[in-house]
Design a protein around this motif. Structure first.
Motif, PDB file in Angstrom:
ATOM      1  N   LEU A 108      17.170  -1.775  92.230  1.00 15.55           N
ATOM      2  CA  LEU A 108      18.413  -2.531  92.392  1.00 15.55           C
ATOM      3  C   LEU A 108      19.597  -1.837  91.731  1.00 15.55           C
ATOM      4  CD1 LEU A 108      17.077  -6.134  91.693  1.00 15.55           C
ATOM      5  CD2 LEU A 108      17.685  -5.176  93.921  1.00 15.55           C
ATOM      6  N   LEU A 109      19.300  -0.897  90.826  1.00 17.29           N
ATOM      7  CA  LEU A 109      20.389  -0.200  90.140  1.00 17.29           C
ATOM      8  C   LEU A 109      21.310   0.499  91.130  1.00 17.29           C
ATOM      9  CD1 LEU A 109      18.465   1.268  87.074  1.00 17.29           C
ATOM     10  CD2 LEU A 109      19.894  -0.768  87.162  1.00 17.29           C
ATOM     11  N   GLU A 110      20.739   0.987  92.244  1.00 16.98           N
ATOM     12  CA  GLU A 110      21.568   1.621  93.280  1.00 16.98           C
ATOM     13  C   GLU A 110      22.550   0.606  93.864  1.00 16.98           C
ATOM     14  OE1 GLU A 110      21.126   3.669  97.712  1.00 16.98           O
ATOM     15  OE2 GLU A 110      19.331   3.195  96.532  1.00 16.98           O
ATOM     16  N   VAL A 111      22.079  -0.645  94.005  1.00 14.38           N
ATOM     17  CA  VAL A 111      22.938  -1.707  94.537  1.00 14.38           C
ATOM     18  C   VAL A 111      24.043  -2.036  93.541  1.00 14.38           C
ATOM     19  CG1 VAL A 111      23.016  -4.108  95.311  1.00 14.38           C
ATOM     20  CG2 VAL A 111      21.056  -2.657  95.892  1.00 14.38           C
ATOM     21  N   ILE A 112      23.646  -2.170  92.280  1.00 13.14           N
ATOM     22  CA  ILE A 112      24.572  -2.592  91.237  1.00 13.14           C
ATOM     23  C   ILE A 112      25.693  -1.582  91.038  1.00 13.14           C
ATOM     24  CG2 ILE A 112      24.746  -3.008  88.738  1.00 13.14           C
ATOM     25  CD1 ILE A 112      21.999  -4.278  88.860  1.00 13.14           C
ATOM     26  N   GLU A 113      25.375  -0.312  91.186  1.00 10.86           N
ATOM     27  CA  GLU A 113      26.363   0.728  90.939  1.00 10.86           C
ATOM     28  C   GLU A 113      27.376   0.878  92.081  1.00 10.86           C
ATOM     29  OE1 GLU A 113      26.606   2.000  88.108  1.00 10.86           O
ATOM     30  OE2 GLU A 113      24.663   1.605  87.196  1.00 10.86           O
ATOM     31  N   ARG A 114      27.110   0.233  93.213  1.00  9.76           N
ATOM     32  CA  ARG A 114      28.009   0.367  94.364  1.00  9.76           C
ATOM     33  C   ARG A 114      29.110  -0.684  94.295  1.00  9.76           C
ATOM     34  NH1 ARG A 114      24.980   2.535  99.394  1.00  9.76           N
ATOM     35  NH2 ARG A 114      26.898   1.805 100.380  1.00  9.76           N
ATOM     36  N   GLY A 115      30.324  -0.301  94.577  1.00  9.54           N
ATOM     37  CA  GLY A 115      31.419  -1.256  94.562  1.00  9.54           C
ATOM     38  C   GLY A 115      31.458  -2.146  95.784  1.00  9.54           C
ATOM     39  N   ASP A 116      30.767  -1.718  96.861  1.00 11.14           N
ATOM     40  CA  ASP A 116      30.816  -2.496  98.095  1.00 11.14           C
ATOM     41  C   ASP A 116      29.654  -3.480  98.222  1.00 11.14           C
ATOM     42  OD1 ASP A 116      28.915  -0.559  98.376  1.00 11.14           O
ATOM     43  OD2 ASP A 116      29.922   0.500 100.018  1.00 11.14           O
ATOM     44  N   VAL A 117      28.796  -3.534  97.218  1.00 10.40           N
ATOM     45  CA  VAL A 117      27.702  -4.507  97.195  1.00 10.40           C
ATOM     46  C   VAL A 117      27.720  -5.203  95.836  1.00 10.40           C
ATOM     47  CG1 VAL A 117      25.222  -4.906  97.336  1.00 10.40           C
ATOM     48  CG2 VAL A 117      26.273  -3.122  98.752  1.00 10.40           C
ATOM     49  N   THR A 118      27.809  -6.515  95.858  1.00 10.53           N
ATOM     50  CA  THR A 118      27.752  -7.297  94.619  1.00 10.53           C
ATOM     51  C   THR A 118      26.420  -8.027  94.574  1.00 10.53           C
ATOM     52  OG1 THR A 118      30.139  -7.618  94.577  1.00 10.53           O
ATOM     53  CG2 THR A 118      28.813  -9.145  93.278  1.00 10.53           C
ATOM     54  N   LEU A 119      25.721  -7.903  93.478  1.00  7.81           N
ATOM     55  CA  LEU A 119      24.420  -8.549  93.324  1.00  7.81           C
ATOM     56  C   LEU A 119      24.566  -9.848  92.537  1.00  7.81           C
ATOM     57  CD1 LEU A 119      21.255  -8.477  93.511  1.00  7.81           C
ATOM     58  CD2 LEU A 119      21.313  -7.350  91.267  1.00  7.81           C
ATOM     59  N   ILE A 120      24.034 -10.922  93.092  1.00 10.10           N
ATOM     60  CA  ILE A 120      23.835 -12.159  92.340  1.00 10.10           C
ATOM     61  C   ILE A 120      22.345 -12.453  92.375  1.00 10.10           C
ATOM     62  CG2 ILE A 120      24.322 -14.616  92.134  1.00 10.10           C
ATOM     63  CD1 ILE A 120      26.974 -14.195  93.424  1.00 10.10           C
ATOM     64  N   ALA A 121      21.714 -12.363  91.224  1.00 13.35           N
ATOM     65  CA  ALA A 121      20.280 -12.633  91.130  1.00 13.35           C
ATOM     66  C   ALA A 121      20.079 -13.987  90.471  1.00 13.35           C
ATOM     67  CB  ALA A 121      19.591 -11.540  90.323  1.00 13.35           C
ATOM     68  N   SER A 122      19.112 -14.741  90.934  1.00 12.11           N
ATOM     69  CA  SER A 122      18.820 -16.023  90.305  1.00 12.11           C
ATOM     70  C   SER A 122      17.369 -16.044  89.841  1.00 12.11           C
ATOM     71  CB  SER A 122      19.071 -17.176  91.275  1.00 12.11           C
ATOM     72  OG  SER A 122      18.038 -17.278  92.226  1.00 12.11           O
ATOM     73  N   THR A 123      17.125 -16.822  88.807  1.00 11.31           N
ATOM     74  CA  THR A 123      15.769 -16.944  88.275  1.00 11.31           C
ATOM     75  C   THR A 123      15.609 -18.283  87.569  1.00 11.31           C
ATOM     76  OG1 THR A 123      14.160 -16.021  86.701  1.00 11.31           O
ATOM     77  CG2 THR A 123      16.485 -15.698  86.175  1.00 11.31           C
ATOM     78  N   THR A 124      14.420 -18.843  87.679  1.00 13.60           N
ATOM     79  CA  THR A 124      14.113 -20.073  86.946  1.00 13.60           C
ATOM     80  C   THR A 124      13.502 -19.765  85.592  1.00 13.60           C
ATOM     81  OG1 THR A 124      11.962 -20.185  88.056  1.00 13.60           O
ATOM     82  CG2 THR A 124      13.774 -21.433  89.051  1.00 13.60           C
ATOM     83  N   GLU A 125      13.252 -18.494  85.313  1.00 17.79           N
ATOM     84  CA  GLU A 125      12.657 -18.078  84.045  1.00 17.79           C
ATOM     85  C   GLU A 125      13.709 -17.384  83.184  1.00 17.79           C
ATOM     86  OE1 GLU A 125       9.794 -19.131  83.402  1.00 17.79           O
ATOM     87  OE2 GLU A 125       8.882 -19.511  85.348  1.00 17.79           O
ATOM     88  N   ASN A 126      13.430 -17.296  81.898  1.00 13.44           N
ATOM     89  CA  ASN A 126      14.366 -16.662  80.969  1.00 13.44           C
ATOM     90  C   ASN A 126      14.599 -15.205  81.372  1.00 13.44           C
ATOM     91  OD1 ASN A 126      15.667 -15.468  78.749  1.00 13.44           O
ATOM     92  ND2 ASN A 126      14.738 -16.905  77.328  1.00 13.44           N
ATOM     93  N   PRO A 127      15.811 -14.848  81.777  1.00 11.17           N
ATOM     94  CA  PRO A 127      16.044 -13.481  82.266  1.00 11.17           C
ATOM     95  C   PRO A 127      15.811 -12.418  81.210  1.00 11.17           C
ATOM     96  CG  PRO A 127      18.129 -14.633  81.958  1.00 11.17           C
ATOM     97  CD  PRO A 127      17.044 -15.657  81.800  1.00 11.17           C
ATOM     98  N   TYR A 128      15.953 -12.775  79.943  1.00  9.54           N
ATOM     99  CA  TYR A 128      15.770 -11.789  78.886  1.00  9.54           C
ATOM    100  C   TYR A 128      14.293 -11.432  78.703  1.00  9.54           C
ATOM    101  CZ  TYR A 128      20.623 -12.869  78.058  1.00  9.54           C
ATOM    102  OH  TYR A 128      21.960 -13.048  78.240  1.00  9.54           O
ATOM    103  N   PHE A 129      13.418 -12.191  79.336  1.00  5.14           N
ATOM    104  CA  PHE A 129      11.991 -11.873  79.331  1.00  5.14           C
ATOM    105  C   PHE A 129      11.548 -11.250  80.650  1.00  5.14           C
ATOM    106  CE2 PHE A 129      11.218 -15.665  76.263  1.00  5.14           C
ATOM    107  CZ  PHE A 129      11.681 -14.893  75.206  1.00  5.14           C
ATOM    108  N   TYR A 130      12.203 -11.639  81.760  1.00  2.00           N
ATOM    109  CA  TYR A 130      11.666 -11.314  83.079  1.00  2.00           C
ATOM    110  C   TYR A 130      12.521 -10.348  83.891  1.00  2.00           C
ATOM    111  CZ  TYR A 130       8.323 -15.093  82.381  1.00  2.00           C
ATOM    112  OH  TYR A 130       7.307 -15.885  81.902  1.00  2.00           O
TER     113      TYR A 130
END
Length: 424
Positions: free
Chosen positions: A115-137
């Protein structure tokens, strides 16, 4: 016309209509200000299901005029991500893409790294969701490039307006006037456990099953309560809720609050998790009550054995006894603190040779025939005699400190008197 679930039809199109989340979407909420600025960073939405994460992602996509693409990590793959990236700059996504990755915790480390390739692109914005603590998962490199927002369970009072809108929509669908008995709305709101989607599902079910009386769709409180049974429970035996409830149970007993202890034990048992309840109660007996009331350990063990023999629902009886007994018992963690400090020394190599007089006598037949010098305490008054037990390197170290409770202070007085006489 194709069937459309009520929870989907009622989904808000503006931030003002989102139920709950005032801490981030209120008039001066940080997430609201970010969305209204139009400059959207990569985001991670963390919180229980049905709290508005997907709704807010839809609103962001609409406000930024970006094409929304959604991937669910439970069924998605890297090829799905690559397909989304491939749309950038085409007629399908002329203004860029907002990629909504639901349940990101189900992507493994390699998939998340991609996903780092996605995140580094200005033309793609990532919104990720999780029901678990993101700092663990969530992979740390993804987190470091994203802003995390926590979505909280919605309060019952905040769900009521959404229920009213849902009822209005269903009444139009069914061609009638809704008539709820007193308390139905409140029963739905309080039973949904902060999950608006769950509340809408209940409204849809109740309205479809409503009795028709002279053009009215009558929903009874009894039906609402039947639909609501156990629906307020948020519990995933492999997720954060599992550990949060166990932690809350232990901290409530440690804090000597029998009411809170009963509450959290009830949540475990309502979820059918007898094994975790039994294990944690045994831990509490040893860790938190300990030497202040040492008899509690066999008592709780007997309660746990009885619970496992009885099974649910009767298991609640001995486990309730154990929880309340420990919550109202004196507390001491002196013994396990002493052991933890000793183990810390052992792990760091702070040990040393055993004193000669503590070695097993087998050493005498291995070329070490000198006198062992061990003093047998039972041969002395009060079954005590002063001698060194710790290795020379640790001579004089004290790990155990008597607790201030009645039991340990009685033991302290006993040994102070005996050791004082012997050493005097």
């Amino acid at each position: 016309m194709a069937y459309r679930p009520l929870a989907d039809e009622i989904r808000p199109a503006s931030l003002d209509d989102v139920v709950g989340q005032k801490h981030i979407l209120g008039a001066d909420g940080l997430l609201r200000r970010i969305i209204e600025s139009g400059s959207i960073p990569n985001l991670v939405f963390y919180g229980p299901s049905g709290t508005g994460k997907t709704t807010v992602a839809n609103i962001i996509a609409a406000r930024t005029n970006r094409t929304l693409r959604r991937i669910n990590a439970t069924t998605g793959s890297l090829s799905d991500v690559k397909d989304v990236i491939g749309e950038v700059g085409t007629m399908m996504a002329p203004n860029g893409i907002l990629l909504y990755l639901d349940e990101i915790q189900y992507f493994n480390k390699k998939q998340q790294q991609s996903l780092l390739e996605v995140i580094e692109r200005g033309d793609v914005t990532l919104i990720a969701s999780t029901t678990e603590n993101p700092y663990f998962y969530v992979y740390n490199a993804v987190l470091s490039r994203s802003t995390v927002f926590e979505f909280k369970p919605v309060e019952a009072g905040e769900v009521l307006p959404a229920i009213d809108r849902g009822v209005s929509i269903m009444a139009k669908r069914l061609g009638g006037v809704a008539e709820f008995e007193d308390g139905v709305r409140e029963a739905i709101a309080s039973s949904c456990g902060g999950d608006v989607r769950k509340a809408m599902n209940a409204v849809e079910l109740l309205m479809n099953a409503a009795a028709r009386q002279r053009g009215k769709l009558v929903v009874s409180l009894e039906d609402a309560r039947l639909v609501a049974q156990r629906s307020a429970m948020r519990y995933d035996r492999a997720g954060d809720d599992h550990y949060d409830i166990l932690s809350a149970l232990q901290k409530s007993i440690r804090g000597s609050d029998p009411d809170a202890a009963c509450h959290y034990l009830a949540r475990l048992l309502e979820a059918g998790d007898l094994i975790s309840a039994c294990r944690r109660l045994m831990v509490i007996a040893c860790e938190d009550v300990g030497l202040a009331y040492p008899q509690v350990i066999p008592i709780v063990k007997a309660c746990v054995d009885a619970a496992n023999m009885l099974g649910l629902p009767e298991a609640r009886i001995p486990l309730g006894d154990a929880a309340v007994l420990m919550a109202t018992a004196p507390k001491s963690n002196s013994a396990h603190i002493a052991l933890d400090e000793a183990m810390a020394d052992v792990r760091t190599g702070k040990t040393g040779d055993y004193p000669r007089h503590l070695q097993n006598k087998h050493a005498d037949s291995a070329g070490m025939e000198r006198e062992q010098g061990y003093l047998y305490p039972h041969d002395f008054p009060n079954h005590y005699v002063k001698q060194q037990y710790l290795p020379d390197r640790l001579k004089g170290v004290h790990y155990y400190v008597y607790g201030e409770n009645k039991t340990e202070q009685a033991a302290k007085r006993y040994w102070d008197e005996i050791k004082g006489k012997e050493e005097g």
